[in-house]
Design a protein around this motif. Structure first.
Motif, short mmCIF file in Angstrom:
data_model
loop_
_atom_site.label_atom_id
_atom_site.label_comp_id
_atom_site.label_asym_id
_atom_site.label_seq_id
_atom_site.Cartn_x
_atom_site.Cartn_y
_atom_site.Cartn_z
N GLU A 172 0.84 -1.18 0.00
CA GLU A 172 0.00 0.00 0.00
C GLU A 172 0.88 1.23 0.00
OE1 GLU A 172 -3.28 1.93 -0.65
OE2 GLU A 172 -3.48 -0.20 -0.14
N GLY A 174 2.03 4.90 0.45
CA GLY A 174 1.61 5.88 1.45
C GLY A 174 1.53 5.33 2.85
N GLU A 175 1.86 4.05 3.01
CA GLU A 175 1.90 3.44 4.33
C GLU A 175 3.28 2.91 4.62
OE1 GLU A 175 -1.25 0.57 4.67
OE2 GLU A 175 -2.80 2.13 4.72
N TYR A 177 5.26 0.38 7.11
CA TYR A 177 5.00 -0.73 8.02
C TYR A 177 6.16 -0.93 8.99
CZ TYR A 177 0.86 -1.72 5.33
OH TYR A 177 -0.36 -1.61 4.74
N GLU A 412 9.29 8.50 7.29
CA GLU A 412 8.16 9.42 7.48
C GLU A 412 8.55 10.84 7.08
OE1 GLU A 412 4.85 10.47 10.93
OE2 GLU A 412 6.83 9.73 11.53
N LYS A 416 7.11 13.03 3.78
CA LYS A 416 6.49 14.35 3.93
C LYS A 416 7.16 15.38 3.02
CE LYS A 416 4.97 13.86 8.76
NZ LYS A 416 5.22 14.30 10.16
N LYS A 421 2.64 15.50 2.46
CA LYS A 421 1.59 14.91 3.29
C LYS A 421 2.22 13.80 4.13
CE LYS A 421 0.06 11.62 -0.26
NZ LYS A 421 -1.11 11.12 -1.04
N ALA A 422 1.54 13.48 5.21
CA ALA A 422 2.08 12.47 6.12
C ALA A 422 1.66 11.07 5.69
CB ALA A 422 1.59 12.73 7.54
N PRO A 423 2.56 10.10 5.74
CA PRO A 423 2.17 8.71 5.47
C PRO A 423 1.49 8.10 6.69
CG PRO A 423 4.46 8.79 6.11
CD PRO A 423 3.98 10.22 6.11
N ASN A 424 0.85 6.97 6.49
CA ASN A 424 0.27 6.23 7.61
C ASN A 424 1.30 5.25 8.15
OD1 ASN A 424 -2.34 7.39 7.33
ND2 ASN A 424 -2.77 6.00 5.63
N ILE A 425 1.47 5.23 9.46
CA ILE A 425 2.35 4.26 10.11
C ILE A 425 1.49 3.07 10.50
CG2 ILE A 425 4.06 3.89 11.91
CD1 ILE A 425 4.74 6.14 9.94
N GLN A 426 1.84 1.88 10.01
CA GLN A 426 0.95 0.74 10.13
C GLN A 426 1.66 -0.52 10.62
OE1 GLN A 426 -2.22 0.32 9.86
NE2 GLN A 426 -3.08 1.95 8.60
#
Length: 485
Positions: A172, A174-175, A177, A412, A416, A421-426
């Motif tokens: 994915e 933008g994420e 992991y 991260e 940016k 924009k900020a990514p999602n930390i998953q």
């Protein structure tokens, strides 16, 4: 392949096209491994291979960046072999046939192998592209990840020189992991007895098909149909009432792929055949009502066949159907710590009957060991009640999230800067090899990134072209931003 050569970044897509042309399902990666070693040697890179077949390639730092921390880019060599029922394809001999469909790259009737072929292609493209700036670099390609993480289990300490590992097996864009689920294989074997089919019975095949299937970890939360469970549900409801005699049952092909098809061979009293067909049609309408928004192509087919095989005894029939119908499947619990992430699940992946025994193969996943243990205990208890033998094996650890990881913070920050924009930390509910790498390399800082891939482990697998470009931008910018050692 010419279609892919028109895509950007071109070096990555050209290499991915070559990967697609060489068969490489799990346990059949040797031809691809030999190609990679030959290619790397021609490029002048130092190559190594360990006892389990993992490949390590080293490339010196770009001039002036020798002081950066050494980085390992990591991918796995194998792919999941899944095809549509009407597709003729031998994964050990035939090339994958990728094609461009608008914004996506797909394969014709089979899995594409973007999992993890795009990640592998990106690592090799970094080696090949002289414009990419980086510090000391290693590329680690592991063997047979999809069916037991063989390469990761066999990785020895002292082989890698890197301080940072970037896993390319996420799906994915933008994420980022920073953790993953652990897992364990669970097999239930039920002894069976057989007897002659009474006179006046006709043989049929009852086929449930048309489901999407998918990755048993990354897609388990989607609520997709499991063909093994859905067919067992029908048989549990009607086998006794119609006096159906079960001759055979088969469903699913891999324990880590959600089953798309299942088939039961049945002997049916001739005077109840029309009743069975009516019940199957009614059940199909029920499933379309329950699952129709997600499973648009679900279908049930009843076909007459010529057969004289013995059927299971009614006692064995009832025990098998009850066991399969009661075996849990899907999401068991969501995480309280990571909102929106599955904590514990299992997939009833492969079911088969051979002569005097039935086998049910499941893959259990959990972010926490206690969740994995709970499901193993549940499946063991079910097996005990049914008089079956149970075996749990191949346990692998999860990757414990590290909120203070410097490389995670760097990814991260780099994301940016690149995309504003900020990514999602998953944490991903699938098995990444990072958890196993932590044993021989406990101090290595790790992160996982990748482009957007949907439908992995199914013939619907596709990779988003634009996301590959964004992933490449992030990866190459990140390599240049690695801090000094």
């Amino acid at each position: 392949m010419s279609e892919l050569s028109q895509l950007s970044p071109q070096p990555l897509w050209d290499i991915f096209a070559k990967i697609c042309s060489i068969p490489h399902p799990s346990y059949h990666e040797e031809e691809l491994a030999n190609y990679v070693l030959s290619w790397a040697g021609e490029q002048g890179f130092v190559t190594f291979r360990d006892e389990v077949g993992n490949i390590l390639i080293r490339k010196p730092a770009t001039k002036g960046l020798e002081h950066l921390k050494p980085v390992a880019l990591q991918a796995h060599l194998d792919m999941v072999p899944q095809k549509n029922n009407d597709t003729t394809h031998d994964f050990t001999k035939d090339p994958i046939q990728p094609w461009v469909d608008g914004e996506w790259v797909k394969a014709r009737g089979t899995t594409l192998g973007a999992d993890n072929g795009i990640g592998m292609a990106s690592a090799l493209a970094v080696l090949a592209d002289k414009t990419v700036e980086h510090g000391p670099l290693e590329v680690l390609l592991t063997m047979t990840e999809e069916t037991g993480m063989v390469g990761a289990f066999g990785l020895q300490p002292g082989w890698l020189q890197a301080d940072i590992l970037i896993n390319t097996d996420s799906e994915e864009e933008g994420e980022i992991y920073m953790g993953c689920a652990g897992g364990i294989d669970f097999t239930t074997t039920l002894p069976l007895s057989r007897e002659a089919v009474p006179a006046g019975y006709e043989h049929i095949q009852l086929i449930l098909k048309g489901l999407k299937g998918g990755h048993s970890g990354a897609d388990i939360h989607l609520g997709l149909g499991n063909a093994n469970k859905l067919l067992a549900r029908f048989l549990f409801a009607h086998a006794k009432a119609l006096d159906l005699r079960l001759v055979d049952f088969t469903g699913g092909t891999l324990r880590n792929a959600i089953p798309r098809e299942a088939m039961a061979t049945l002997a049916v009293p001739a005077d109840k055949l029309d009743q069975l067909k009516g019940m199957a049609l009614h059940y199909l309408e029920t499933l379309r009502n329950e699952l129709g928004l997600k499973e648009k192509n679900i279908n049930i087919v009843v076909e007459n066949i010529a057969a004289n095989d013995q059927a299971l005894s009614t006692i064995s029939r009832d025990a098998f159907i009850a066991l399969l119908n009661s075996t849990p499947n899907g999401v068991i619990r969501n995480s309280d710590v990571m909102k929106g992430v599955v904590e514990t699940s299992l997939n009833v992946g492969v079911v088969s009957i051979k002569d005097d025994e039935a086998r049910i193969n499941c893959l259990v996943r959990s972010l926490i060991d206690s969740g994995k243990d709970y499901l193993v205990e549940t499946l063991t208890a079910l097996g005990d009640l049914a008089g079956a033998k149970t075996v749990a094996k191949g346990s692998y650890p999860g990757w414990q999230p590290d909120a203070s990881s410097p490389v995670m913070a760097l990814v991260e920050e780099t994301y940016k800067k690149l995309f504003n924009k900020a990514p999602n930390i998953q944490v991903i509910h699938a098995g990444l090899e990072c958890g196993l790498f932590k044993k021989p390399y406990p101090d290595m800082d790790m992160v996982s990134i990748g482009p957007t891939i949907t439908g992995p482990h199914s013939p619907d697998e596709q990779v988003h072209i634009g996301s590959v470009g964004l992933y490449w931008q992030l990866l190459t910018a990140l390599l240049k931003a690695i801090p000094a050692k």
